[in-house]
Design an enzyme around this catalytic site. Sequence first.
Site, PDB file in Angstrom:
ATOM      1  N   ARG A  16       0.573  -1.229  -0.222  1.00 14.46           N
ATOM      2  CA  ARG A  16       0.083   0.049   0.132  1.00 14.46           C
ATOM      3  C   ARG A  16       0.908   1.276  -0.219  1.00 14.46           C
ATOM      4  NH1 ARG A  16      -2.610  -3.693   3.674  1.00 14.46           N
ATOM      5  NH2 ARG A  16      -4.657  -4.439   2.523  1.00 14.46           N
ATOM      6  N   VAL A  17       2.155   1.082   0.215  1.00 14.26           N
ATOM      7  CA  VAL A  17       3.098   2.272   0.078  1.00 14.26           C
ATOM      8  C   VAL A  17       3.680   2.440  -1.576  1.00 14.26           C
ATOM      9  CG1 VAL A  17       4.941   3.186   0.598  1.00 14.26           C
ATOM     10  CG2 VAL A  17       3.853   2.054   2.230  1.00 14.26           C
TER      11      VAL A  17
END
Length: 556
Positions: free
Chosen positions: A372-373
């Site tokens: 999710r980064v």
Amino acid sequence: MSAAPERLQSVFDQSFSAIAQARDAFTPQLAPHEIGTIASVSTGIAKVSGLPGIGFEELLAFPGDVFGIAFNLDPDEIGVVLLGDYWQLHAGDAVERTGRVMDVAVGEGLLGRVIDPLGRPLDGLGSVPASQRLPIERPATPIMDRAPVTVPLQTGLKVIDALIPIGRGQRELILGDRQTGKTAIAIDTILNQRGQDVLCVYCAIGQRASAIAKTLATFRDQGALDYTLVVVTEGNDSPGLTYIAPYAATSIAEHFMEQGRDVLIVYDDLTHHARAYRELSLLLRRPPGREAFPGDIFYIHSRLLERATHLREDLGGGSLTALPIIETEAQNLSAYIPTNLISITDGQIYLSPSLFELGVLPAVDVGQSVSRVGGKAQRSPYRAVAGDLKLAYAQFEELETFARFGARVDEDTQERIAHGRRIRACLKQPEFAPVSMPAQITILLALTAGLFDTVPLEQMPDAERAVQDAAAMIPEDLIERLVSADSLSDEDRQTIVEIGREALAGSQPESQSQSQSVPERQPESQPNSEPNLEPGVEPKLGGSPKPALSAEKRQA
């Protein structure tokens, strides 16, 4: 002769006068000690009575240097989680309050050591030097004290660094069925931190002694213990020790983070941690919930992983990256503990047993893995090279599944399938062999430029190894630009591509000479013929020679 007795008498008078003054100045202070009694002892817990002033999670001292943590504070008795060997405890033994919570020793002296959650050495190297002690349960860093995750944590694994990047300060879950290579990914990541100025904490939770010994031997052989601390609880340890192990390891890691250091912590694995807490909760008569886990099982993991973060520059700029490991059963990602950890962390790396059985190692299922980064945790030159790789690989997996049904596919689809097979071959990697970032960029650029598209699949390991070795020829100034530059210039890109092209040309002289005798591809009316490669077609950016790819599809 009379002067000597007078001097002696004077010394006595002064001494007695000082004693009298000290006696008059002393004020006795009474320190109350609450001492309770063990009411009953069972597996890993004890019921204690007679301590009315006890606090939640306060440390209690039992006979035989055994400690416990107050968990249940009922009106009549206290439920205590025992830490250590409790077989010598009996009902009626005295229990004393310590007035403090459970803490652990921290400091530089712990690096290279193997300890248990109580800070006791397990490596036979003597006592563990420590600069201070910190509570194992600490509040997570406030949101306003955190900085964005922008610096990559290179794992040395091409499939992760390119497709599922991890940043310093991120929490990335590793999950999959047993014996699919979860621990191997974590160990490879620790080995790749040599020379990266990253300290590592490996927390083995309820593991077999043989597995822990194997991991320690790998660390010693690879020289990883110079920057690694190992916190160990074995499968036969008490559930209380298993429960506090990740919290103690996190406090040790936080000490280094608060000094401005970058730290990586691995929890191997939180499945055993959750089961130990379930065992303690059921023994303490806490009401069970889903899958017999207590209602606060989500909270014990969230408050643990929330401590991983990247601090602001004015607070030192340190980071704590967490890699928790979870074991699934029969590929069931929707079980209670896996769904909890997926919702807590910033992404997951899923290892597929099907890929593992096919020999695709690491067995990372790119379709079910996510960070999710994402690209924010990659260097700009690396992100420019690997940007479209995940999409191309996902498309290949879908097309390959479709093509297995025997459907006729057009030539463009054949190209995508052949190119995807070479991507998969390049992403394979043996255990304990991390690849540096310049070598990864060289391999990925060679893939993007289509340099591997003319290489037969059975020769891909040798071709990929030749390109990886050739990455050592990249000039130092170019390597510095790969690390620090905002983007990859066309000139630098072309330089790296030429290095890869020369490496492939030098590694396959026989195949090139054979290909020169076959100027044209096999006609399509010969479906059973072996694919041949066109020697006169120069690989182009983003594509590959269609004749060779069509033959590759016919072979499939």
